[in-house]
Motif scaffolding. Structure first.
Motif, short mmCIF file in Angstrom:
data_model
loop_
_atom_site.label_atom_id
_atom_site.label_comp_id
_atom_site.label_asym_id
_atom_site.label_seq_id
_atom_site.Cartn_x
_atom_site.Cartn_y
_atom_site.Cartn_z
N UNK A 76 0.83 -1.20 0.00
CA UNK A 76 0.00 0.00 0.00
C UNK A 76 0.86 1.25 0.00
N UNK A 77 0.29 2.32 -0.51
CA UNK A 77 0.87 3.65 -0.45
C UNK A 77 -0.25 4.66 -0.28
N UNK A 78 0.09 5.81 0.26
CA UNK A 78 -0.87 6.90 0.33
C UNK A 78 -0.25 8.13 -0.31
N UNK A 79 -0.88 8.60 -1.36
CA UNK A 79 -0.43 9.81 -2.04
C UNK A 79 -1.20 11.01 -1.50
N UNK A 80 -0.49 12.12 -1.43
CA UNK A 80 -1.10 13.38 -1.01
C UNK A 80 -0.84 14.44 -2.07
N UNK A 81 -1.74 15.38 -2.16
CA UNK A 81 -1.58 16.50 -3.10
C UNK A 81 -2.09 17.76 -2.41
N UNK A 82 -1.16 18.65 -2.10
CA UNK A 82 -1.51 19.91 -1.45
C UNK A 82 -1.60 21.02 -2.48
N UNK A 83 -2.69 21.75 -2.46
CA UNK A 83 -2.90 22.84 -3.40
C UNK A 83 -2.66 24.18 -2.72
N UNK A 84 -2.11 25.10 -3.48
CA UNK A 84 -1.92 26.47 -2.99
C UNK A 84 -2.22 27.45 -4.10
N UNK A 85 -2.57 28.66 -3.72
CA UNK A 85 -2.86 29.68 -4.71
C UNK A 85 -4.30 29.74 -5.16
N UNK A 86 -5.08 28.78 -4.81
CA UNK A 86 -6.50 28.73 -5.18
C UNK A 86 -7.19 27.72 -4.26
N UNK A 87 -8.41 28.03 -3.88
CA UNK A 87 -9.18 27.11 -3.05
C UNK A 87 -10.05 26.25 -3.94
N UNK A 88 -9.93 24.92 -3.79
CA UNK A 88 -10.64 24.00 -4.67
C UNK A 88 -11.83 23.31 -4.00
#
Length: 122
Positions: free
Chosen positions: A17-29
């Motif tokens: 197993x793995x857990x990927x993360x994606x953090x966004x900046x500059x805009x609220x999604x």
């Protein structure tokens, strides 16, 4: 400037197993769809999963029952839990955001991260 930054990729044995993360900046999604695509060497970039506002989720048939997408709007972050990994899951996984509906078409997503490599050994 909008940025999507993926993390969590790596090398894992089949069945792991793995857990990927994606953090966004500059805009609220929080009111837009976020998604994960992947691209294996020599292949087209393909849809993996997306998550909408409510949150409604959709998955590619190849990952259904093994992968789970989720989001934390307070952190402007989307996650992808990858379980029961197979060698054919080996690819660069891309985070994307900004679609107005739960689409599997990459053309509907205007914002993309640079990707994180997932390698599954047999």
């Amino acid at each position: 400037q909008v940025q999507l930054t993926e993390s969590g990729g790596g090398l894992v044995q089949a069945g792991g197993s793995l857990r990927l993360s994606c953090a966004a900046s500059g805009r609220v999604f929080s009111s837009e769809v976020m998604a994960w695509f992947r691209q294996a060497p020599g292949k087209e970039r393909e849809f993996v999963a997306n998550i909408g506002r409510w949150p409604i989720t959709t998955y590619a048939d190849s990952v259904k029952g093994r992968f789970t997408i989720s989001r934390d709007n307070a952190k402007n972050t989307v996650y992808l839990q990858l379980n029961s990994l197979k060698p054919e899951d080996t690819a660069v996984y891309y985070c994307t955001a900004g679609a107005t509906r739960n689409s599997a078409s990459r053309t509907e997503y205007p914002y993309w991260g640079r990707g994180t490599q997932v390698t599954v050994s047999s």
